[in-house]
Design an enzyme around this catalytic site. Structure first.
Site, PDB file in Angstrom:
ATOM      1  CB  SER A 148     -33.287-114.098  -5.542  1.00 32.32           C
ATOM      2  OG  SER A 148     -32.541-112.691  -6.311  1.00 32.32           O
ATOM      3  CD  GLU A 187     -35.181-106.521 -12.492  1.00 31.48           C
ATOM      4  OE1 GLU A 187     -35.749-106.681 -12.231  1.00 31.48           O
ATOM      5  OE2 GLU A 187     -33.796-106.656 -11.481  1.00 31.48           O
TER       6      GLU A 187
HETATM    7  C1  LIG Z   1     -41.424-107.833  -4.775  1.00 33.06           C
HETATM    8  C2  LIG Z   1     -39.795-108.819  -4.556  1.00 33.06           C
HETATM    9  C3  LIG Z   1     -39.851-109.262  -6.424  1.00 33.06           C
HETATM   10  C4  LIG Z   1     -38.261-109.782  -6.222  1.00 33.06           C
HETATM   11  N1  LIG Z   1     -38.799-111.056  -7.377  1.00 33.06           N
HETATM   12  C5  LIG Z   1     -37.537-111.195  -7.995  1.00 33.06           C
HETATM   13  C6  LIG Z   1     -37.625-112.235  -8.877  1.00 33.06           C
HETATM   14  O1  LIG Z   1     -38.181-112.504  -9.692  1.00 33.06           O
HETATM   15  N2  LIG Z   1     -35.941-113.201  -9.575  1.00 33.06           N
HETATM   16  C7  LIG Z   1     -35.361-112.930  -8.527  1.00 33.06           C
HETATM   17  O2  LIG Z   1     -34.119-113.991  -8.144  1.00 33.06           O
HETATM   18  N3  LIG Z   1     -35.258-111.999  -7.215  1.00 33.06           N
HETATM   19  C8  LIG Z   1     -36.581-111.658  -6.964  1.00 33.06           C
HETATM   20  N4  LIG Z   1     -36.144-110.741  -5.685  1.00 33.06           N
HETATM   21  C9  LIG Z   1     -35.105-110.502  -4.932  1.00 33.06           C
HETATM   22  C10 LIG Z   1     -34.762-109.015  -4.617  1.00 33.06           C
HETATM   23  O3  LIG Z   1     -33.950-109.382  -5.787  1.00 33.06           O
HETATM   24  C11 LIG Z   1     -33.920-109.439  -3.021  1.00 33.06           C
HETATM   25  O4  LIG Z   1     -34.582-109.865  -2.234  1.00 33.06           O
HETATM   26  C12 LIG Z   1     -32.482-108.395  -3.771  1.00 33.06           C
HETATM   27  O5  LIG Z   1     -31.327-108.684  -4.255  1.00 33.06           O
HETATM   28  C13 LIG Z   1     -31.902-107.484  -1.732  1.00 33.06           C
HETATM   29  O6  LIG Z   1     -31.752-109.486  -1.520  1.00 33.06           O
HETATM   30  P1  LIG Z   1     -31.601-109.846  -0.214  1.00 33.06           P
HETATM   31  O7  LIG Z   1     -33.408-110.168   0.010  1.00 33.06           O
HETATM   32  O8  LIG Z   1     -30.910-111.324  -0.030  1.00 33.06           O
HETATM   33  O9  LIG Z   1     -31.134-109.620   0.668  1.00 33.06           O
HETATM   34  P2  LIG Z   1     -30.137-109.050   1.338  1.00 33.06           P
HETATM   35  O10 LIG Z   1     -29.199-108.908   0.422  1.00 33.06           O
HETATM   36  O11 LIG Z   1     -29.996-110.139   2.356  1.00 33.06           O
HETATM   37  O12 LIG Z   1     -30.046-107.653   2.584  1.00 33.06           O
HETATM   38  C14 LIG Z   1     -30.904-107.900   3.423  1.00 33.06           C
HETATM   39  C15 LIG Z   1     -30.137-106.397   3.923  1.00 33.06           C
HETATM   40  O13 LIG Z   1     -29.050-105.516   4.217  1.00 33.06           O
HETATM   41  C16 LIG Z   1     -28.860-104.447   2.913  1.00 33.06           C
HETATM   42  N5  LIG Z   1     -27.588-104.927   2.864  1.00 33.06           N
HETATM   43  C17 LIG Z   1     -26.828-105.899   2.321  1.00 33.06           C
HETATM   44  N6  LIG Z   1     -25.350-105.720   1.329  1.00 33.06           N
HETATM   45  C18 LIG Z   1     -25.473-104.601   2.000  1.00 33.06           C
HETATM   46  C19 LIG Z   1     -24.212-103.502   1.943  1.00 33.06           C
HETATM   47  N7  LIG Z   1     -23.270-104.093   0.456  1.00 33.06           N
HETATM   48  N8  LIG Z   1     -24.340-102.117   2.132  1.00 33.06           N
HETATM   49  C20 LIG Z   1     -25.514-101.988   2.075  1.00 33.06           C
HETATM   50  N9  LIG Z   1     -26.788-102.233   2.194  1.00 33.06           N
HETATM   51  C21 LIG Z   1     -26.462-103.857   2.482  1.00 33.06           C
HETATM   52  C22 LIG Z   1     -30.148-105.259   2.187  1.00 33.06           C
HETATM   53  O14 LIG Z   1     -30.156-103.413   0.996  1.00 33.06           O
HETATM   54  C23 LIG Z   1     -31.378-106.090   2.833  1.00 33.06           C
HETATM   55  O15 LIG Z   1     -31.382-103.732   3.430  1.00 33.06           O
HETATM   56  C24 LIG Z   1     -38.016-109.963  -5.367  1.00 33.06           C
HETATM   57  C25 LIG Z   1     -37.592-109.622  -4.095  1.00 33.06           C
HETATM   58  C26 LIG Z   1     -38.946-108.553  -3.828  1.00 33.06           C
HETATM   59  C27 LIG Z   1     -38.611-107.920  -2.923  1.00 33.06           C
END
Ligand SMILES: Cc1cc2nc3c(=O)[nH]c(=O)nc-3n(C[C@H](O)[C@H](O)[C@H](O)COP(=O)(O)OP(=O)(O)OC[C@H]3O[C@@H](n4cnc5c(N)ncnc54)[C@H](O)[C@@H]3O)c2cc1C
Length: 388
Positions: free
Chosen positions: A130, A245
């Site tokens: 991410s 995963e």
């Molecule tokens: C506890 C935890 C552990 C994690 N561990 C890792 C890790 O080890 N390595 C790593 O690389 N990442 C990790 N992550 C990151 C995780 O993969 C991302 O938080 C996740 O993919 C969402 O991305 P974002 O936070 O950028 O949110 P965004 O992608 O910005 O999304 C924000 C909101 O918009 C919604 N949204 C976005 N796009 C769409 C769509 N097309 N349609 C509908 N809704 C949408 C999402 O569902 C969310 O509610 C972790 C996250 C958490 C919470």
């Protein structure tokens, strides 16, 4: 005639073996949290203990030091693991994500170099995918890998990397072709976290611990030999890793059955003061945990017979993350005002780890692909609805 479900004698023997080992080795006192420095060191030691009994990588094939356990044996193992209240796995990313990825795509040198250290708990791995602008939309990755002779120079910023604060290595996806867009031109690269140019900055979470981290890469040099697969093949390799995963192994049903069991116990203790409707929530949670377990046994049998998991993984992810939330919410209601007491404070009596569990359950609908994204997948691939 009623259907009789029964374990095979060898499965019963396997269960007895796991139970005996866990009862002899699981620490009597719970370890400190995996998200803090002290607890992480304790969990690293636990990985070593598991490995010493050859229980750390049971699903790996014997040629890589595993037991070659099938999915039913894995489910049995997990049931015994949670029954024994064994510690969380510090090297989950290595053993369940990177390990199988290297077995499929890694070079013979990479397998020899990384798998044994991963299995023994000597090297703990973090996943660095991410970025601030690339979460759900992972193909927007900007961190770059520029070829310089036999090295890559890495630049960029990764975020939300679980346990990276204390891990030794990370596996990341980097843009190796500067002209490329979206899924093309990405490479899957293994990076030691303790080296010049890498800055790991812990992110303090809701519970106050900094296990989560951002990783900054400022002209970090890594040999080309640290790339897994071909240059530009990073996306398809990452998707295979994500499949491990989101498939069955991220969260076994035993985890939720254990929580459901504790919830029933909590209800029994607080029955006199429980608000109306709580009994129904507790019963529903217990039934859902059982249903998830039975469904997983069915899926495991199907996969062992050569089937594939596909979109079902998205249904599972939504089901277990929402179940986990509803169980923890019910526990919070049962504990009333005392729900806000953290388990380690001196006056905490009978609050268990419910608050910490509740705070972590809030993340379930986000990590491993948000539930909104899973719903999109179900809408398009299972229900064949038009794209929104
Ligand atoms: C506890 C935890 C552990 C994690 N561990 C890792 C890790 O080890 N390595 C790593 O690389 N990442 C990790 N992550 C990151 C995780 O993969 C991302 O938080 C996740 O993919 C969402 O991305 P974002 O936070 O950028 O949110 P965004 O992608 O910005 O999304 C924000 C909101 O918009 C919604 N949204 C976005 N796009 C769409 C769509 N097309 N349609 C509908 N809704 C949408 C999402 O569902 C969310 O509610 C972790 C996250 C958490 C919470």
């Amino acid at each position: 005639m009623a259907l009789q479900l029964e374990y095979m004698p060898e499965q019963k023997a396997f269960r007895a073996e796991v139970r005996a080992w866990m009862s002899a080795h699981v620490p009597k006192e719970p370890l400190a949290t995996l998200e803090g420095a002290v607890g992480f060191a304790q969990h690293r030691e636990w990985e070593r203990t598991l490995a010493s009994g050859n229980w750390g990588t049971i699903t790996w094939p014997p040629e890589y030091g595993g037991r070659g356990a099938n999915l039913i044996e894995w489910l049995i193992f997990e049931e015994e693991y949670y029954r024994a209240n064994a510690p969380a796995r510090a090297n989950q990313n290595g053993i369940f994500l990177l390990g199988p990825t290297l077995m499929e795509f890694g070079s013979p040198e990479q397998k020899t170099r990384f798998l044994p250290e991963m299995a023994s708990g000597a090297q703990i791995w973090a996943q660095a995918w991410s970025e601030p602008q690339a979460g759900s939309d992972l193909a927007a990755v900007r961190a770059s890998a520029t070829r310089d002779g036999s090295d890559y120079i890495l630049r960029g910023h990764k975020i939300w990397s679980s346990r990276a604060t204390y891990a030794d290595w990370c596996f990341g996806i980097f843009r190796s072709d500067p002209e490329s867009v979206r899924h093309k031109g990405l490479s899957f690269i293994l990076v030691p976290l303790r080296q010049a140019g890498v800055t790991v900055r812990g992110i303090r979470q809701i519970h106050g611990e900094p296990g989560f981290a951002e990783i900054f890469f400022d002209d970090v040099r890594v040999p080309v030999g640290n790339r897994v697969g071909q240059e530009g093949q990073g996306w398809s390799i990452a998707m295979a890793t994500a499949g491990f995963e989101r498939g069955l192994m991220l969260r076994s049903p035993a985890r939720f059955q254990a929580t459901a069991h504790k919830l029933v116990e909590l209800y029994r203790q607080h029955v006199s003061e429980a608000e109306p409707g709580l009994a129904a929530r507790v019963v529903q949670a217990w039934m859902d945990a059982q249903a998830y377990a039975l469904n997983t046994y069915m899926t495991a049998s199907r996969l062992m017979a050569g089937g594939a998991i596909g979109v079902e993984a998205s249904l599972n992810k939504i089901f277990w993350s929402e179940l986990d939330l509803s169980m923890h919410r019910a526990a919070m209601s049962l504990l009333g005002a005392r729900a806000e007491i953290q388990s380690h404070v001196p006056d905490a009596v009978d609050v268990g780890g419910w608050l910490e569990g509740f705070m972590f359950s809030l993340a379930g609908p986000i990590y491993a692909g948000t539930n909104e994204i899973q719903r999109n997948i179900i809408a398009e691939r299972l229900l064949e609805l038009p794209r929104g």
